[in-house]
Design a protein around this motif. Structure first.
Motif, PDB file in Angstrom:
ATOM      1  N   GLY A  62       0.757  -1.238   0.000  1.00 13.75           N
ATOM      2  CA  GLY A  62       0.000   0.000   0.000  1.00 13.75           C
ATOM      3  C   GLY A  62       0.792   1.296   0.000  1.00 13.75           C
ATOM      4  N   LEU A  63       2.108   1.218  -0.136  1.00 17.16           N
ATOM      5  CA  LEU A  63       2.930   2.429  -0.171  1.00 17.16           C
ATOM      6  C   LEU A  63       2.861   3.097  -1.536  1.00 17.16           C
ATOM      7  N   PRO A  64       3.102   4.406  -1.599  1.00 16.55           N
ATOM      8  CA  PRO A  64       3.236   5.056  -2.903  1.00 16.55           C
ATOM      9  C   PRO A  64       4.386   4.413  -3.681  1.00 16.55           C
ATOM     10  N   LEU A  65       4.281   4.407  -4.996  1.00 15.78           N
ATOM     11  CA  LEU A  65       5.246   3.705  -5.841  1.00 15.78           C
ATOM     12  C   LEU A  65       6.551   4.444  -6.085  1.00 15.78           C
ATOM     13  N   GLU A  66       6.511   5.771  -6.208  1.00 17.39           N
ATOM     14  CA  GLU A  66       7.680   6.498  -6.672  1.00 17.39           C
ATOM     15  C   GLU A  66       8.621   6.918  -5.544  1.00 17.39           C
ATOM     16  N   PRO A  67       9.947   6.860  -5.828  1.00 14.94           N
ATOM     17  CA  PRO A  67      10.929   7.307  -4.838  1.00 14.94           C
ATOM     18  C   PRO A  67      11.099   8.832  -4.857  1.00 14.94           C
ATOM     19  N   LEU A  68      10.879   9.424  -6.005  1.00 10.02           N
ATOM     20  CA  LEU A  68      10.986  10.871  -6.222  1.00 10.02           C
ATOM     21  C   LEU A  68       9.789  11.293  -7.066  1.00 10.02           C
ATOM     22  N   PRO A  69       9.418  12.548  -7.035  1.00 11.89           N
ATOM     23  CA  PRO A  69       8.265  12.976  -7.840  1.00 11.89           C
ATOM     24  C   PRO A  69       8.379  12.552  -9.302  1.00 11.89           C
ATOM     25  N   ASP A  70       7.312  11.975  -9.800  1.00 10.72           N
ATOM     26  CA  ASP A  70       7.157  11.580 -11.208  1.00 10.72           C
ATOM     27  C   ASP A  70       8.099  10.469 -11.652  1.00 10.72           C
ATOM     28  N   ARG A  71       8.710   9.721 -10.739  1.00 10.33           N
ATOM     29  CA  ARG A  71       9.624   8.621 -11.080  1.00 10.33           C
ATOM     30  C   ARG A  71       8.900   7.291 -10.893  1.00 10.33           C
ATOM     31  N   PHE A  72       8.026   6.948 -11.816  1.00  4.57           N
ATOM     32  CA  PHE A  72       7.227   5.725 -11.729  1.00  4.57           C
ATOM     33  C   PHE A  72       7.723   4.612 -12.639  1.00  4.57           C
ATOM     34  N   LEU A  73       8.574   4.938 -13.602  1.00  7.63           N
ATOM     35  CA  LEU A  73       8.971   3.971 -14.622  1.00  7.63           C
ATOM     36  C   LEU A  73      10.412   3.511 -14.443  1.00  7.63           C
ATOM     37  N   ASP A  74      10.685   2.304 -14.974  1.00  7.95           N
ATOM     38  CA  ASP A  74      12.057   1.807 -14.942  1.00  7.95           C
ATOM     39  C   ASP A  74      12.918   2.630 -15.902  1.00  7.95           C
ATOM     40  N   ALA A  75      14.210   2.354 -15.922  1.00  6.73           N
ATOM     41  CA  ALA A  75      15.152   3.143 -16.717  1.00  6.73           C
ATOM     42  C   ALA A  75      14.828   3.103 -18.210  1.00  6.73           C
ATOM     43  N   ARG A  76      14.258   2.006 -18.686  1.00  8.29           N
ATOM     44  CA  ARG A  76      13.909   1.895 -20.107  1.00  8.29           C
ATOM     45  C   ARG A  76      12.492   2.406 -20.393  1.00  8.29           C
ATOM     46  N   ALA A  84       9.670   0.579  -3.247  1.00  6.44           N
ATOM     47  CA  ALA A  84       9.822  -0.087  -1.948  1.00  6.44           C
ATOM     48  C   ALA A  84      10.409  -1.489  -2.080  1.00  6.44           C
ATOM     49  N   HIS A  85       9.991  -2.237  -3.101  1.00 11.35           N
ATOM     50  CA  HIS A  85      10.483  -3.607  -3.199  1.00 11.35           C
ATOM     51  C   HIS A  85      10.756  -4.064  -4.630  1.00 11.35           C
ATOM     52  N   GLY A  86      10.732  -3.142  -5.588  1.00  9.27           N
ATOM     53  CA  GLY A  86      11.136  -3.463  -6.956  1.00  9.27           C
ATOM     54  C   GLY A  86      10.133  -4.195  -7.816  1.00  9.27           C
ATOM     55  N   ALA A  87       8.900  -4.333  -7.375  1.00 10.98           N
ATOM     56  CA  ALA A  87       7.897  -4.985  -8.217  1.00 10.98           C
ATOM     57  C   ALA A  87       7.739  -4.200  -9.516  1.00 10.98           C
ATOM     58  N   ARG A  88       7.509  -4.935 -10.604  1.00 12.35           N
ATOM     59  CA  ARG A  88       7.326  -4.319 -11.917  1.00 12.35           C
ATOM     60  C   ARG A  88       5.916  -4.604 -12.417  1.00 12.35           C
ATOM     61  N   PHE A  89       5.299  -3.575 -13.005  1.00 15.66           N
ATOM     62  CA  PHE A  89       3.926  -3.659 -13.483  1.00 15.66           C
ATOM     63  C   PHE A  89       3.869  -3.237 -14.937  1.00 15.66           C
ATOM     64  N   ARG A  90       3.049  -3.929 -15.732  1.00 15.82           N
ATOM     65  CA  ARG A  90       2.847  -3.517 -17.126  1.00 15.82           C
ATOM     66  C   ARG A  90       2.087  -2.198 -17.152  1.00 15.82           C
ATOM     67  N   VAL A  91       2.495  -1.315 -18.031  1.00 13.47           N
ATOM     68  CA  VAL A  91       1.835  -0.012 -18.161  1.00 13.47           C
ATOM     69  C   VAL A  91       0.396  -0.183 -18.638  1.00 13.47           C
ATOM     70  N   GLU A  92       0.167  -1.050 -19.594  1.00 17.15           N
ATOM     71  CA  GLU A  92      -1.127  -1.158 -20.262  1.00 17.15           C
ATOM     72  C   GLU A  92      -2.265  -1.677 -19.384  1.00 17.15           C
ATOM     73  N   ASP A  93      -1.943  -2.505 -18.378  1.00 18.13           N
ATOM     74  CA  ASP A  93      -3.026  -3.063 -17.556  1.00 18.13           C
ATOM     75  C   ASP A  93      -2.700  -3.110 -16.058  1.00 18.13           C
ATOM     76  N   GLY A  94      -1.514  -2.680 -15.662  1.00 20.50           N
ATOM     77  CA  GLY A  94      -1.156  -2.627 -14.250  1.00 20.50           C
ATOM     78  C   GLY A  94      -0.868  -3.961 -13.596  1.00 20.50           C
ATOM     79  N   VAL A  95      -0.751  -5.031 -14.373  1.00 16.87           N
ATOM     80  CA  VAL A  95      -0.485  -6.360 -13.812  1.00 16.87           C
ATOM     81  C   VAL A  95       0.980  -6.456 -13.397  1.00 16.87           C
ATOM     82  N   CYS A  96       1.203  -6.984 -12.185  1.00 18.81           N
ATOM     83  CA  CYS A  96       2.552  -7.187 -11.679  1.00 18.81           C
ATOM     84  C   CYS A  96       3.169  -8.380 -12.396  1.00 18.81           C
ATOM     85  N   VAL A  97       4.317  -8.142 -13.048  1.00 21.37           N
ATOM     86  CA  VAL A  97       4.991  -9.199 -13.803  1.00 21.37           C
ATOM     87  C   VAL A  97       6.224  -9.733 -13.092  1.00 21.37           C
ATOM     88  N   SER A  98       6.658  -9.052 -12.009  1.00 16.93           N
ATOM     89  CA  SER A  98       7.742  -9.580 -11.182  1.00 16.93           C
ATOM     90  C   SER A  98       7.706  -8.897  -9.822  1.00 16.93           C
TER      91      SER A  98
END
Length: 126
Positions: A62-76, A84-98
């Motif tokens: 339940g924590l906010p996702l970004e470490p800094l303002p507007d930093r929601f995406l991975d480097a690519r 908080a724990h490095g989970a990755r979500f698809r942009v198109e549907d929000g499903v956690c893929v790792s």
């Protein structure tokens, strides 16, 4: 968000204008704080003329996702990442893929683009 300008006029009853589509960099993301008294805010990811809006809360703890303002995406800029724990979500549907919430999804917010403005339900993110 523009107060009282063109963007404010496009939201219908029960809706609010989040921002102009051009306020979100193409391929990037932008966060929006919670309304006064609200707990979670929203964030939007832009892909060309499409926008994907989610509640800014990881389904794992339940924590906010970004470490800094507007930093929601991975480097690519391919996935949404929880700082908080490095989970990755698809942009198109929000499903956690790792990560620890594999298979869970971010809470999507219905969004539409009207005359260049991103419009969401008035109670989204409260």
């Amino acid at each position: 968000m523009r107060a009282g300008g063109e963007a404010a006029a496009v939201a219908g009853p029960g809706e609010r204008t989040l921002c102009r589509l051009d306020d979100i960099p193409d391929g990037g993301a932008r966060g929006f704080p919670a309304a006064p008294g609200g707990f979670t805010g929203l964030f939007a990811v832009r892909r060309g003329d499409r926008v994907f809006v989610y509640v800014n809360s990881c389904p794992h703890i339940g924590l906010p996702l970004e470490p800094l303002p507007d930093r929601f995406l991975d480097a690519r800029r391919q996935n949404i990442v929880c700082s908080a724990h490095g989970a990755r979500f698809r942009v198109e549907d929000g499903v956690c893929v790792s990560g620890p919430c594999l298979g869970d999804t971010l809470e999507a917010v219905e969004a539409r683009i009207v005359d260049g403005a991103v419009v969401v339900p008035a109670d989204a993110g409260l």
